[in-house]
Design an enzyme around this catalytic site. Structure first.
Site, PDB file in Angstrom:
ATOM      1  N   GLU A 207      40.054  52.803  37.262  1.00 21.89           N
ATOM      2  CA  GLU A 207      40.107  52.705  38.717  1.00 21.89           C
ATOM      3  C   GLU A 207      41.075  53.730  39.283  1.00 21.89           C
ATOM      4  OE1 GLU A 207      39.261  48.526  40.207  1.00 21.89           O
ATOM      5  OE2 GLU A 207      41.296  48.827  40.939  1.00 21.89           O
ATOM      6  N   GLY A 379      43.430  43.346  39.444  1.00 20.37           N
ATOM      7  CA  GLY A 379      42.571  42.400  40.158  1.00 20.37           C
ATOM      8  C   GLY A 379      41.123  42.736  39.881  1.00 20.37           C
ATOM      9  N   SER A 385      45.426  45.347  42.790  1.00 14.56           N
ATOM     10  CA  SER A 385      46.116  45.127  41.518  1.00 14.56           C
ATOM     11  C   SER A 385      47.604  45.167  41.840  1.00 14.56           C
ATOM     12  CB  SER A 385      45.768  46.215  40.511  1.00 14.56           C
ATOM     13  OG  SER A 385      44.391  46.172  40.186  1.00 14.56           O
ATOM     14  N   HIS A 404      47.670  38.006  33.304  1.00 11.57           N
ATOM     15  CA  HIS A 404      47.153  39.330  32.911  1.00 11.57           C
ATOM     16  C   HIS A 404      46.140  39.872  33.907  1.00 11.57           C
ATOM     17  CE1 HIS A 404      43.383  37.435  31.885  1.00 11.57           C
ATOM     18  NE2 HIS A 404      42.933  38.468  31.221  1.00 11.57           N
TER      19      HIS A 404
END
Length: 481
Positions: A207, A379, A385, A404
């Protein structure tokens, strides 16, 4: 038998040990009310109770706020067993050994990347193999594979994949001692050798993100992050190699349990004494898979840097693409923890759980030792995230661990029935997120709606002082298998 956990403090719930059920320790759950209610709809809590019955388990069987039903052990679970008297369990690590995340920072801002985002996503998609059974871009003979399994990131760097500095900010420096390729089956070798340097499928991704919030200025600065900084998050593990290692040793453990007089409520919890021959063999094989996964993420990091160089016509050093941190979230290893006032060596199993050690632990890279360990919590592909920092409460509450990720809320089959590829892509596009995926399933199964609210998960960790907020990252471009 359904047991409702009782609230013992804010965001803390407990099920007391019940010797009639063979429980050696209580179950401790860290969640808000909504996250707990979701856990009660599947087998998460029951699985945590089963884990509490494993011989040699100490403290608590822990469920973190992203907890959900898994294979034997819940995902988002932590269990610690006495290193001398306790067990080691392949199911307590899971099939994707050293599934983990690494974060790369850059000197770029959102405005630098937006005009070339499509080119960048396409280039990354071409450069990094992904998908079910995808093959890596290197061909390894048996001797080469052995070197990877023993040396981890060190092997990758020596072969031109990245920088020596990368290994300094990996858990275990990207190389754990004690791996033994002789403990690996031929089938695992056949599955693993072609896949080194590939992303895989399912919830694995690469990402491109930007920093949208900063909550801890000092920690963010130390990590080279400021508002608007472009980062890259890589989430993948040991591919078919780790899966086969787990399969092989679940079978070995199950067959060995009668020999050691071990009787458990769920065969998926199969375990053996940590110091037994079978336990030693599993550890050496699992450590080999840890090193495989660290090498895998290292190679993907190298190709990511090259993609950015090509598309932005800048050198790696101009781009400042430094590794911030790399951490595993499916792992078991011996650590020292204080239980009932006594320091003990424990085999800490983290299955879908991230180590969150506080400042001054020797295991933390020197760059961050006075701060605490960076924690990476991805996320879903349409949400944020987080970067967190390990805190002292983690040692008292969760054996130095936190969540996590967001944690799955909807099954893959239900996601396929409920969402369409075009619908998910349109929804992401409306948020300014570009996605490139190999398959329709790769998009719909990972729709953001299939996951819990990662912000809620992180808030529990932050409020408990297990790991506190540093920065929030939001996706810009997503690569999926």
């Amino acid at each position: 038998m359904t047991v409702t956990p009782r609230k013992i403090a804010q965001n803390q719930y407990q099920i007391d040990a019940d010797s009639n059920l063979g429980m050696k320790v209580p179950v401790r759950i860290y969640a808000d009310e909504q996250l707990l209610q979701k856990m009660l709809t599947d087998r998460t809590i029951m699985q945590a109770r089963n884990v509490a019955s494993i011989p040699g388990t100490v403290g608590y069987s822990v469920v973190l706020p992203d907890g959900h039903e898994g294979y034997g052990f819940p995902v988002g679970g932590v269990a610690a067993m006495d290193a001398k008297e306790g067990m080691i369990s392949p199911g307590g690590v899971g099939y994707d050994i050293n599934c983990g995340v690494r974060l790369i920072r850059s000197n770029l801002k959102d405005a630098d990347v937006r005009p070339v985002l499509k080119d960048l996503v396409n280039d990354l998609f071409s450069a990094i193999p992904s998908g079910v059974g995808s093959k890596g871009a290197v061909r390894l003979g048996n001797a080469d594979l052995d070197e990877v399994l023993v040396n981890g990131v060190k092997w990758a760097i020596e072969h031109g994949y990245g920088l020596t500095a990368d290994s300094e900010v990996c858990e275990e420096n990207g190389h754990i001692a004690g791996a033994d390729p002789n403990k690996i089956s031929e089938k695992a070798r056949r599955r693993g050798a072609p896949q080194l340097g590939s992303l895989g499928s399912g919830n694995h991704f690469l990402e491109i993100q930007k920093v949208s919030e900063i909550h801890d200025e000092e920690a963010a600065k130390r990590m080279g992050l400021e508002l608007g900084t472009i980062t890259i998050l890589i989430h993948c593990g040991s591919r078919g190699f780790g899966h086969q290692v787990c399969s092989d040793y679940l079978r070995v453990s199950e067959q060995a349990m009668p020999k050691y007089g071990i009787d458990l409520p769920d065969r998926e919890l199969a375990c053996v004494p940590n110091t037994s021959e079978e336990g030693e063999s599993y550890r050496k094989a699992m450590f080999s898979a840890l090193n495989f996964a660290w090498s895998n993420r290292q190679m993907i990091t190298h190709w990511t840097r090259k993609s950015f160089e090509r598309v932005l016509s800048q050198t790696e050093s101009d781009l400042g693409m430094d590794l911030v941190y790399d951490v595993a979230h499916n792992i078991a290893k011996v650590e020292q923890h204080t239980v009932d006032g006594e320091k003990r060596d424990l085999v800490v199993h983290r299955k879908g759980a991230t180590r969150a050690f506080p400042a001054e632990r020797d295991e933390i890279p020197s760059k961050y030792r006075d701060l605490g360990q960076p924690v990476l919590v991805p996320g879903s592909m349409g949400t944020s995230s987080w970067i967190l920092l390990g805190q002292p409460n983690s040692m008292d509450l969760s054996f130095g661990s936190t969540a996590h990720g967001a944690g799955r809320m909807m099954s893959r089959s239900k996601a396929r029935r409920t969402y369409t590829e075009d619908g998910v892509k349109k929804s992401l596009q409306d948020k300014g997120i570009l996605i490139k995926a190999l398959t329709r399933d790769g998009v719909v199964e990972e729709t953001p709606e299939a996951y819990k609210d990662v912000d809620a998960v992180v808030n529990v960790s932050h409020n408990l002082g297990i790991a506190t907020k540093v920065a929030k990252l939001i996706p810009v471009g997503v690569i999926k298998g």
